[in-house]
Structure formats: structure tokens, C-alpha cells
Enzyme design. Sequence first.
Site, short mmCIF file in Angstrom:
data_model
loop_
_atom_site.label_atom_id
_atom_site.label_comp_id
_atom_site.label_asym_id
_atom_site.label_seq_id
_atom_site.Cartn_x
_atom_site.Cartn_y
_atom_site.Cartn_z
CE LYS A 35 27.47 12.37 -22.24
NZ LYS A 35 28.35 11.66 -21.35
CB THR A 53 25.07 5.31 -14.85
OG1 THR A 53 25.25 5.96 -16.13
CG2 THR A 53 24.66 6.34 -13.82
CG ASP A 105 34.01 9.09 -20.80
OD1 ASP A 105 34.34 10.28 -20.67
OD2 ASP A 105 32.81 8.71 -20.77
N GLY A 161 26.15 4.27 -18.63
CA GLY A 161 25.20 4.56 -19.70
C GLY A 161 25.86 5.20 -20.92
CB THR A 162 28.46 7.85 -21.24
OG1 THR A 162 27.76 8.83 -20.50
CG2 THR A 162 29.26 8.52 -22.35
CG HIS A 179 34.07 15.89 -15.26
ND1 HIS A 179 33.81 14.89 -16.17
CD2 HIS A 179 33.09 16.81 -15.41
CE1 HIS A 179 32.70 15.20 -16.84
NE2 HIS A 179 32.25 16.35 -16.39
NE ARG A 224 25.52 13.00 -18.60
CZ ARG A 224 25.70 11.69 -18.45
NH1 ARG A 224 24.66 10.88 -18.40
NH2 ARG A 224 26.92 11.20 -18.37
CD GLU A 284 30.71 14.36 15.88
OE1 GLU A 284 31.79 14.46 16.50
OE2 GLU A 284 29.69 14.98 16.19
C1 R5P Z 1 30.74 13.14 -19.08
O1 R5P Z 1 30.85 14.32 -19.27
C2 R5P Z 1 31.89 12.28 -18.64
O2 R5P Z 1 33.03 12.49 -19.42
C3 R5P Z 1 31.51 10.83 -18.67
O3 R5P Z 1 31.15 10.47 -19.98
C4 R5P Z 1 30.35 10.57 -17.76
O4 R5P Z 1 30.62 11.08 -16.51
C5 R5P Z 1 30.05 9.11 -17.65
O5 R5P Z 1 28.90 8.96 -16.88
P1 R5P Z 1 27.97 7.70 -17.03
O6 R5P Z 1 28.83 6.47 -16.92
O7 R5P Z 1 27.00 7.82 -15.87
O8 R5P Z 1 27.25 7.79 -18.33
#
Ligand code: R5P
Length: 340
Positions: free
Chosen positions: A201, A232, A227, A234-235, A137, A203, A41
Site C-alpha cells: 500500500k 481509520t 494488522d 482504510g488499510t 507499532h 499513503r 488539570e
Molecule cells: C500501518 O503501518 C499499521 O500497521 C496499520 O495498518 C495502520 O495503522 C492502520 O491504519 P488505518 O486503519 O487508519 O488505515
Amino acid sequence: MSQHPPLIFSGNSNPQLAEEIAKRLKLHVGKALVTEFRNAETRVEIGENVRGSEVFVIQSICKTPTGKSVNDALMELLLMIDALRRASAARITAVIPYYGYAKQDKKTKGREPISAKVVANLLKVTGAKRIVTMDLHAAQIQGFFDIPVDNLMAMPVLCNYLKKEGLCDEKIVVVSPDAGGVHRAEIFAKRLNSSLAIVFKRRPEPDVSEVTDIVGDVAGRIAVIVDDMISTGGTLARAAEAIKARGATQVYTVASHGVFSGDAVDVLERSGIEKVIVTNTVPLDDVEMHPKFAQLSIAQTFADAISRITTNRSVSELFSGEEPAKMDRPVLLPEPATIG
Ligand code: R5P
């Protein structure tokens, strides 16, 4: 509001950033034991008198450099706020450079929680009277709170860096990696005096992204993808691939929060991206250092905001000019300013 100088405290998620912010304010980080009991804890004990003082607790909701989880970081923050409130602090501000759980800001299908709202409720109930954060975000998360939220921007620091690297004007095109980021990319394009393109994009499943379309001309230009966070990777990797296929000469990426989950660093390293630029809202391990990555410090922006809050001056003024305010110089972390 208080006769005493403001006090700064930090949990375990951003100790280095907290030190930097305190130093710039000519303050010190207050003594606090933030550790664990043997049963795992979270254990908190504030080591200084806070009675009647304005207090700022600096803690991102992310994994800590000591390997503690996102949830541990959140719990540390909540227990620190509770301890400070019970110790009669006059006003407690939660300074959350990276607001974790923000991606869960709505139900995307039935029987899902709205986790960003749960975090907001917890902060409010434990006693936070104000939130200072950066590049949420989704800006509307501010509405999850009934207390003031200052949502700072990393944009001036990131743009200054890009300008210093000569990445501005007509030789670049600012790219939004998705429809949700267009407003942010527009602000960058204006500040960098460049054109704008948008990647669309989808998902197919959580943490997986696919490019469906690109609007705008990227051929023959250096693309700078903007961004809010890299999770990850990936985007950005997919967007870079698609933009290069449309004739961009090089691809740079900037993001406020370098979360780098799983094998994100490898994904980005293997990608065609020249450089990945993030800030230090999320701490990065030295072991991750790599020349393709650069980390910029946003300590001055937070120090400026805290200074303005304690003296009841405007915070939004920090972001209104074409150039950042005098105190708002971007500061590169000590060389090698690289992560990876
Ligand atoms: C998406 O809405 C956010 O603006 C980022 O593009 C996203 O969170 C990036 O995530 P990842 O690196 O996993 O693709």
C-alpha cells in the site's frame, strides 16, 4: 524484590481490563483518585500505602471510555507514576496495553517531532522503571527506552480464536496489509499452518491508504488479514477489496489494537469484510456493539507477564511454544462479544 505483594493501579483508560488482570492475579485494583480539577488539570491522589512495594500502573494511551482524550490518558499515567515514586514505591512498572503515539516513531519529513520518543522520555523521567506493552507499532520503539521493555504479543490469543473458528490450515491465506507487517503475518501463518500473501500500500496523505500490488495467491481461499492496529479502517477496507478482486472467497481481519478513529466502524461495516477481530487493549463503548466485530480479552497474557516479572521468570517463554501456556487461555468477553 519487595517483601510486600505487588500492587495494581489503574487510570481511566482501561479500568475494566485492569480489574480483569487484577482478578486473575488474585489481587485488587488499588484505591486511587484519578480525576480533574475544575480548571481541567488532571488530579491524582493514591489512596493506599505503597512504600516499599512493587507497583504496576495499567493505562493505555488512548481515548478513555469516559470521553477523555489520548493526552489526558497520558497525563494520568505520568502523574500516577510521579505520585507513586514520591510515595516511595520500590519499583514502578507502566503497563501500557496500547502505546499511543507509536506511529510517530520517525521523521517522515523535515520539522516533525518523534512523538513516540517524547512519550518514552516522559515515562522514564517521571519514574517508570519498566514498561510492559503489547504489539508496539514498531518493535524498535523498545530502543527509545533505557529501561526494560516487555513487548507482549496478542498473537496466541488471536490465533487460538481463529483456530476455534476453523480459520486455519490450507483453506486460509494469512495476508499482511502492508510491507511493514510481513514479519507479524509470517508468525501468524506459521502458527496457523497456512500460506502467506502481502498487500503493498501507499499513503498519498496521512490516514489515507491505496493498494498498489498483491504478492501471493489468495484465489479460492479465505483471507485473514493481520494488522497491529485499526485506526481509520482504510488499510483493511482497501486491502479486503483488492484481495476479493483477486478471488479470495471471504475476508476476515484480526488486529491487536482496535483504535477505531472517526467513522472507522462505518467504513468496516460497509466493507466486504466478514468479521473484524480485535483485543481489549483499547476499550470499546457498548454503543459500538455490532455483530461484525469481536473483542477478545488479553487480560490473561498481561496477568501472566506481571506474575512472571514479580517472580523473575522469563516473559518471552509465554510466546515460545506452539500453543499458549496453560494460564494463557484466550477469554472471550461476556456475550455479546461484539463491537461495532
Ligand atoms: C500501518 O503501518 C499499521 O500497521 C496499520 O495498518 C495502520 O495503522 C492502520 O491504519 P488505518 O486503519 O487508519 O488505515
